[in-house]
Design an enzyme around this catalytic site. Structure first.
Site, short mmCIF file in Angstrom:
data_model
loop_
_atom_site.label_atom_id
_atom_site.label_comp_id
_atom_site.label_asym_id
_atom_site.label_seq_id
_atom_site.Cartn_x
_atom_site.Cartn_y
_atom_site.Cartn_z
N LYS A 101 0.87 -1.19 0.00
CA LYS A 101 0.00 0.00 0.00
C LYS A 101 0.90 1.23 0.00
O LYS A 101 2.00 1.21 0.57
CB LYS A 101 -0.87 0.02 1.26
CG LYS A 101 -2.15 0.79 1.10
CD LYS A 101 -3.18 -0.02 0.32
CE LYS A 101 -4.52 0.61 0.24
NZ LYS A 101 -5.53 -0.35 -0.25
N GLY A 160 -21.57 6.12 -2.64
CA GLY A 160 -20.44 6.54 -3.48
C GLY A 160 -20.18 5.48 -4.53
O GLY A 160 -21.09 4.76 -4.95
N ASN A 161 -18.93 5.35 -4.90
CA ASN A 161 -18.55 4.42 -5.96
C ASN A 161 -19.01 2.98 -5.66
O ASN A 161 -19.75 2.38 -6.44
CB ASN A 161 -17.01 4.51 -6.09
CG ASN A 161 -16.50 3.73 -7.27
OD1 ASN A 161 -17.29 3.37 -8.15
ND2 ASN A 161 -15.22 3.47 -7.29
N ALA A 162 -18.60 2.45 -4.52
CA ALA A 162 -18.92 1.05 -4.20
C ALA A 162 -20.43 0.87 -3.96
O ALA A 162 -21.05 -0.05 -4.51
CB ALA A 162 -18.12 0.63 -2.96
N GLY A 163 -21.05 1.76 -3.17
CA GLY A 163 -22.45 1.61 -2.79
C GLY A 163 -23.41 1.78 -3.96
O GLY A 163 -24.39 1.04 -4.09
N SER A 207 -7.62 -6.52 -10.21
CA SER A 207 -6.24 -6.02 -10.30
C SER A 207 -5.30 -7.14 -10.72
O SER A 207 -4.42 -6.96 -11.57
CB SER A 207 -5.78 -5.53 -8.93
OG SER A 207 -5.53 -4.18 -8.92
P1 NAD Z 1 -16.75 7.13 -2.01
O1 NAD Z 1 -16.04 8.29 -1.45
O2 NAD Z 1 -17.04 7.08 -3.48
O3 NAD Z 1 -18.16 6.94 -1.26
C1 NAD Z 1 -18.30 7.02 0.11
C2 NAD Z 1 -19.76 7.33 0.42
O4 NAD Z 1 -19.96 7.27 1.83
C3 NAD Z 1 -20.22 8.72 -0.03
O5 NAD Z 1 -21.50 8.62 -0.63
C4 NAD Z 1 -20.35 9.49 1.30
O6 NAD Z 1 -21.30 10.54 1.25
C5 NAD Z 1 -20.79 8.36 2.20
N1 NAD Z 1 -20.66 8.65 3.62
C6 NAD Z 1 -19.69 9.32 4.28
N2 NAD Z 1 -19.97 9.39 5.59
C7 NAD Z 1 -21.14 8.75 5.78
C8 NAD Z 1 -21.97 8.49 6.89
N3 NAD Z 1 -21.62 8.91 8.11
N4 NAD Z 1 -23.11 7.77 6.71
C9 NAD Z 1 -23.48 7.34 5.49
N5 NAD Z 1 -22.73 7.57 4.38
C10 NAD Z 1 -21.59 8.26 4.52
O7 NAD Z 1 -15.89 5.84 -1.57
P2 NAD Z 1 -15.93 4.39 -2.21
O8 NAD Z 1 -14.84 4.24 -3.20
O9 NAD Z 1 -17.31 4.02 -2.58
O10 NAD Z 1 -15.46 3.54 -0.93
C11 NAD Z 1 -16.37 3.31 0.14
C12 NAD Z 1 -15.76 2.27 1.07
O11 NAD Z 1 -15.53 1.07 0.34
C13 NAD Z 1 -14.41 2.67 1.69
O12 NAD Z 1 -14.33 2.11 2.97
C14 NAD Z 1 -13.42 1.98 0.78
O13 NAD Z 1 -12.19 1.75 1.43
C15 NAD Z 1 -14.16 0.70 0.47
N6 NAD Z 1 -13.70 0.07 -0.75
C16 NAD Z 1 -13.93 0.67 -1.95
C17 NAD Z 1 -13.44 0.07 -3.09
C18 NAD Z 1 -13.72 0.67 -4.44
O14 NAD Z 1 -13.38 0.02 -5.43
N7 NAD Z 1 -14.33 1.85 -4.54
C19 NAD Z 1 -12.68 -1.12 -3.01
C20 NAD Z 1 -12.50 -1.73 -1.76
C21 NAD Z 1 -13.01 -1.11 -0.63
#
Ligand code: NAD
Length: 452
Positions: A105, A219-222, A353
């Protein structure tokens, strides 16, 4: 006593697994430290002619199962402890997937949104100049993480190829743009992996048909997870973001919700709580906590003890890293609510990856369906491995099983290799690298790569 760092959390999980496995003390000691940490400072010339410095890190946690691999975080909270923790967790993620990679990392303490594109590019090039002697497809491969994406990987690749004398090296980085050797099927890989994890758990619990789903974090994942679950016939009854939670027990029209919150390029432009079409007569949090499947996809520690007591879900699938506090985890285990742990459930990106790296090494491009099949096979196989590990060692949770399985796999590789007296605990401090505005006239000198 000082505040527990992220790395302390890893050490606590490692200690539990070491006890279960009756781990050789030499192996245990080596897993408590990184194989190598590279630290430095990148100094860039800003657009206005001033200079700013940024602390940079790259950590390789363990090489026993192959070259280290893992993301690069650009965030103001980046520190040595966090990068070491994330690298260690990557070792475990790769081991769970049976990918022949160790964990790495990297990160830079920066608010990337405060930088112009040019400043960002100079920072990326300076980062690669700092770490270049210790990376490469057979040593350590950086990928994107929070705050980085395809653009950063493209600059990394370009700078690295210049440094190594013009040789093309697509396999040195993953998460690249598709036109520069990036893999098809990468953008939704994390969410798709979590969907397969969800299906594996539904099979285990004998759940059939439509389930209601609540997603914390849009966000991206959700967002991708919501869409993929909806496409499979499930009902999304609650979503939340930083602004709060919205719910509708009859299910959201996700396409409408997505289009309301995002512009045409996919950029988020509105909060979910601004969405007009949801049922305001109900308590949105109560509805969320009653969903069959609860999917945290935001940030660390958002599921606390109170929430863990209130949740009525059949299971939790962790797309976010570390969404449950240690206390919440205990409560959920005590209540018999299964949690599909982050190091397995959010590993779709890691798996793709690895597929991207193979494509880079072979100079090939796989069709998206081959990538997805590869991902699906791995997710179901890994779930089976975790289930068997949980039963074999009579563990309380899949999280404990994931750690025991991963530590066992890494320890076995270390035992076969031997050589415990070297290869661990190295820290390298690199002198400050300065990058000027005129990149072309101040290009990097050739470096001679040291052996790993
Ligand atoms: P992102 O920044 O795109 O989305 C995060 C979301 O969480 C945003 O919609 C934000 O508004 C919301 N959020 C923040 N605080 C909050 C709260 N208190 N209550 C509810 N929602 C809240 O990030 P992402 O890339 O979607 O990543 C989200 C998580 O998934 C992280 O923990 C990240 O490490 C993990 N993750 C992501 C990926 C990926 O490919 N994107 C891969 C592995 C793990």
């Amino acid at each position: 006593m000082g505040k527990r760092t992220a790395f302390d959390k890893y050490l606590a999980q490692l200690e539990k697994a070491a006890k279960v496995l009756d781990l050789d003390p030499r192996i245990y000691a080596r897993l408590q430290v990184q194989a190598r940490l590279v630290r430095g400072t990148v100094r860039i010339e800003m657009d206005d002619g001033s200079f700013k410095e940024f602390p940079v890190y790259r950590c390789q946690h363990n090489h026993a199962r192959g070259p280290t691999q893992g993301g690069t975080r650009f965030d103001l909270a980046v520190c040595e402890s966090e990068i070491k923790f994330l690298a260690a967790m990557m070792t475990m993620k790769n081991a769970i997937d049976d990918i022949m990679h160790g964990g790495g990392k990297g990160g830079i303490r920066v608010d990337k949104f405060a930088l112009s594109m040019g400043e960002r590019e100079r920072l990326c090039r300076g980062y690669i100049r700092t770490i270049a002697p210790w990376i490469g497809p057979r040593v350590d491969g950086p990928a994107p993480d929070v705050g980085t994406g395809a653009q950063e990987m493209a600059w990394f690749l370009d700078e690295y190829e210049r440094i190594i004398g013009g040789e093309h090296c697509f396999a040195a980085f993953t998460g690249k743009p598709v036109v520069l050797g990036g893999s098809l099927g990468r953008s939704d890989a994390t969410a798709l992996g979590a969907v397969y994890a969800t299906e594996a758990m539904m099979n285990k619990l004998g759940l059939k048909g439509q389930q209601t789903v609540a997603i914390q974090g849009f966000g991206n994942a959700g967002d991708f997870y919501a869409k993929l679950m909806k496409d499979r016939g499930h009902t999304i009854i609650s979503v939340s973001d930083r602004s709060g939670t919205i719910s509708d027990p009859s299910g959201f029209d996700l396409y409408d919700l997505h289009n309301f919150c995002h512009d045409e390029s996919g950029k988020k432009i509105r909060k979910v709580t601004e969405y007009p079409r949801w049922d305001r007569s109900i308590d949105p949090l109560r509805v969320a906590l009653s969903a069959d499947i609860f999917a945290p996809a935001a940030f660390e520690d958002l599921i606390d003890a109170h929430m863990a007591r209130e949740l009525q879900s059949k299971f939790i699938v962790e797309l976010a890293n570390g969404p449950c506090t240690e206390e919440a985890d205990e409560i959920l285990a005590g209540r018999g609510i299964p949690v599909i742990p982050d190091i397995y459930a959010s590993g779709g990106g890691v798996r793709v990856s690895a597929a991207e790296k193979i494509q880079g090494l072979e100079n090939q491009k796989w069709p998206a369906n081959r990538v997805h099949t590869w991902l699906k096979d791995q997710m179901f196989k890994a779930f089976d491995d975790l289930k068997k590990t949980k039963e074999r060692y009579q563990l309380r949770s899949l999280r404990e099983a994931a750690m025991v399985f991963a530590v066992g796999a890494v320890a076995e590789a270390m035992a076969w290799r031997g050589g415990f007296e070297y290869k661990y605990g190295e820290t390298i401090d690199v002198p400050t690298v300065t990058v000027y505005k005129d990149l072309s006239s101040k290009g990097p000198k050739l470096v001679h790569r040291k052996s790993a």
